[in-house]
Every structure is written in C-alpha cells, then in structure tokens.
Motif scaffolding. Structure first.
Motif, PDB file in Angstrom:
ATOM      1  N   SER A   1      33.574  35.301  42.459  1.00  0.00           N
ATOM      2  CA  SER A   1      34.915  34.714  41.978  1.00  0.00           C
ATOM      3  C   SER A   1      35.619  35.375  42.614  1.00  0.00           C
ATOM      4  N   PRO A   2      36.647  34.462  42.676  1.00  0.00           N
ATOM      5  CA  PRO A   2      37.604  34.800  43.789  1.00  0.00           C
ATOM      6  C   PRO A   2      38.709  35.376  42.847  1.00  0.00           C
ATOM      7  N   LEU A   3      38.956  36.921  43.744  1.00  0.00           N
ATOM      8  CA  LEU A   3      39.769  37.741  44.086  1.00  0.00           C
ATOM      9  C   LEU A   3      41.071  36.997  43.383  1.00  0.00           C
ATOM     10  N   LEU A   4      41.906  36.565  42.210  1.00  0.00           N
ATOM     11  CA  LEU A   4      43.306  36.610  42.349  1.00  0.00           C
ATOM     12  C   LEU A   4      44.305  37.515  41.990  1.00  0.00           C
ATOM     13  N   PHE A   5      45.743  37.030  43.105  1.00  0.00           N
ATOM     14  CA  PHE A   5      46.505  38.023  42.762  1.00  0.00           C
ATOM     15  C   PHE A   5      47.899  37.385  43.108  1.00  0.00           C
ATOM     16  N   LEU A   6      48.486  37.479  42.921  1.00  0.00           N
ATOM     17  CA  LEU A   6      50.482  37.284  42.934  1.00  0.00           C
ATOM     18  C   LEU A   6      51.128  37.744  43.653  1.00  0.00           C
ATOM     19  N   LYS A   7      52.083  36.963  44.221  1.00  0.00           N
ATOM     20  CA  LYS A   7      53.170  37.768  45.416  1.00  0.00           C
ATOM     21  C   LYS A   7      54.332  36.872  44.500  1.00  0.00           C
ATOM     22  N   PRO A   8      55.575  37.585  44.061  1.00  0.00           N
ATOM     23  CA  PRO A   8      56.520  36.992  44.072  1.00  0.00           C
ATOM     24  C   PRO A   8      57.083  35.977  44.138  1.00  0.00           C
ATOM     25  N   SER A   9      58.060  35.673  44.058  1.00  0.00           N
ATOM     26  CA  SER A   9      59.022  34.088  44.549  1.00  0.00           C
ATOM     27  C   SER A   9      59.803  35.284  45.632  1.00  0.00           C
ATOM     28  N   THR A  10      60.206  35.870  45.365  1.00  0.00           N
ATOM     29  CA  THR A  10      61.607  36.688  45.833  1.00  0.00           C
ATOM     30  C   THR A  10      61.030  37.394  47.216  1.00  0.00           C
ATOM     31  N   SER A  11      59.632  36.583  47.604  1.00  0.00           N
ATOM     32  CA  SER A  11      58.557  37.350  48.930  1.00  0.00           C
ATOM     33  C   SER A  11      59.226  36.334  49.853  1.00  0.00           C
ATOM     34  N   VAL A  12      59.379  35.160  49.346  1.00  0.00           N
ATOM     35  CA  VAL A  12      59.326  33.973  50.540  1.00  0.00           C
ATOM     36  C   VAL A  12      60.362  33.674  51.110  1.00  0.00           C
TER      37      VAL A  12
END
Length: 259
Positions: free
Chosen positions: A84-95
């Motif tokens: 199954s897809p291995l999900l994680f998040l990056k914060p909006s402040t990394s953009v």
C-alpha cells in the motif's frame, strides 16, 4: 493551460502562460481571483522573463508517498516495495518556488535531491473513487522532495528529515492539460543526469494515490500530492544547482546553499 503564480515586484498574482517558451516569446496574462474555479482575465500582461515565478500554489499540506518506484525501493535497501502507498507529510513551510535556494541545515551531513511529479488538487474532496480521481485534479507540476538522509536514518521516521524550510521546491507552473500515465522524469545536478525514469513505472499510479490519500484525509484546493521518486537519489552540496524536468511541464531548477 499553464497556470503560474508570479510577482512583478508588487503583490503575487496568478496568470496564464502563453506563447512560445523556446523562442523567448512567452507572456503571462494575469487572472483574478484564482484558478480554483471560475476566473477572469484582468487585461494585464507581462513578458515571462520580466516577472519572478513563485511556487505555483501555497498548499495547506504536502502529502507524499515513499518508495513508489521499485528501483528506488531497492536502492534504499531491500527488494520489498510497499503493498500500500507509504504516506508522509511535508509542512507547508518547506515549499519554495523555482530559482529559490535550497538551504542545507547545519545539523545534517547529507541532503539528497528527489525529483518527482506532483499533483495539484483542484477542489475540496474526500473519499474519491479511483474512476473519478482525475476529476479533482487542477493539474501537475514538478517537485523536489529534498531529504536530510542522515536524519531520516537516525530518526526512524521522516518528519524532521523531510520537513526543513526550503525542502519542497515546486514549479515552474501548473500544467492542466496532461496525461500523467507515462511521462519522462529526469533530475540533473550541475547539468549531469542523475535520475531518468518514466511515470509508467509508478507502483501506485496517480488515480490510485488520490483515492488512497483522500480516504485518509480531506484534500483542499491547492494541496500538493507528491508521487514518489525514481532511483538515482543522491547528495547535494552548496554551490550546486539541481533541476527536475517532467515531460509536458518544464524544468524546476534551484541553487543549493548552506544556512
């Protein structure tokens, strides 16, 4: 249609990129209020070379998937790819946007580039079925899932390693008229080819990812969904330039500096 977010030295605005890019004749026609729904042209038009391109969206979240190319899963250790897809998040402040510097943190000894195709969500959605997944997409852009590899290995989870400021370059614009099923994706470092693959090699394709991600959380207009990186990831050093090119979109290039 190519949708850009830009500034001419005043307030940021959205616009439609038109004309021949290869001949340097492209312009940006300003739109209002935004591309997430009906919009109109303001009548203002700028030569593309006279404006500064910004990150094409300011997402509420950047939702990513790890090990979504089999060759990258192998290069990270072992042959097993997630079922199954291995999900994680990056914060909006990394953009950050095209041309903005990737800033290497002083507490990491290895920071890697990871070129990817990114999905831009076009409307609020939840529990999207696979067969309707592309209906919620505004378009696609290039992304670089910058990663402090030593911190990723040390922490056992990826939040710090993936979440530093400047660790999510995206751009140069959003391409709305694109079939994402088989696109060339390449990453260069100082002009040397480091990653070279096609999106047909994704283990979980774009529609499947949208369905899976939206089953876990509500997606909002402007959210970015990163689809994973192919093999060839590697470290960057201050003074270098990393560029991610996706067929049908363009090239996202960023210089590398140290904090």
């Amino acid at each position: 249609m190519r949708i850009a977010r830009f500034t001419d030295g005043t307030e940021p605005a959205f616009g439609i990129v038109e004309g021949a890019l290869e001949r340097g004749e492209a312009t940006v026609a300003t739109i209002t209020p935004h591309p997430f729904g009906a919009f109109s042209f303001t009548g203002a038009r700028h030569v593309l070379g006279d404006v500064r391109l910004l990150a094409p969206v300011l997402p509420s979240k950047v939702l990513c998937v790890g090990k979504n190319y089999a060759d990258h899963a192998r290069e990270m250790g072992g042959d097993a790819s997630p079922q199954s897809p291995l999900l994680f998040l990056k914060p909006s402040t990394s953009v950050i946007g095209p041309g903005d510097p990737i800033v290497l943190p002083p507490d990491s000894e290895r920071v890697d580039y990871e070129g990817e195709l990114a999905i831009v969500v076009g409307r609020l959605c939840r529990d999207v079925p696979v067969e309707r997944a592309l209906d919620v997409v505004l378009g696609f852009t290039c992304a670089n899932d910058v990663t402090a590899r030593d911190q990723q290995q040390a922490d056992g989870q990826w939040t710090r390693a993936k979440g530093h400021d400047t660790f999510c370059p995206v751009g140069p614009w959003i391409e709305t008229d694109l079939d994402p099923s088989d696109l060339a994706i390449r990453t260069t470092l100082d002009g040397e080819l480091r990653q070279d693959s096609r999106t047909k090699s994704l283990l979980h394709d774009v529609a499947s990812l949208i369905a899976y991600m939206s089953a876990a959380m509500t997606l909002l207009p402007g959210d970015l969904l990163l689809t994973g990186t192919p093999a060839g990831v590697g470290p960057m050093s201050p003074g270098q330039t990393v560029a991610v090119t996706v067929e049908g979109i363009g090239t996202l290039a960023n210089p590398v500096t140290s904090r």
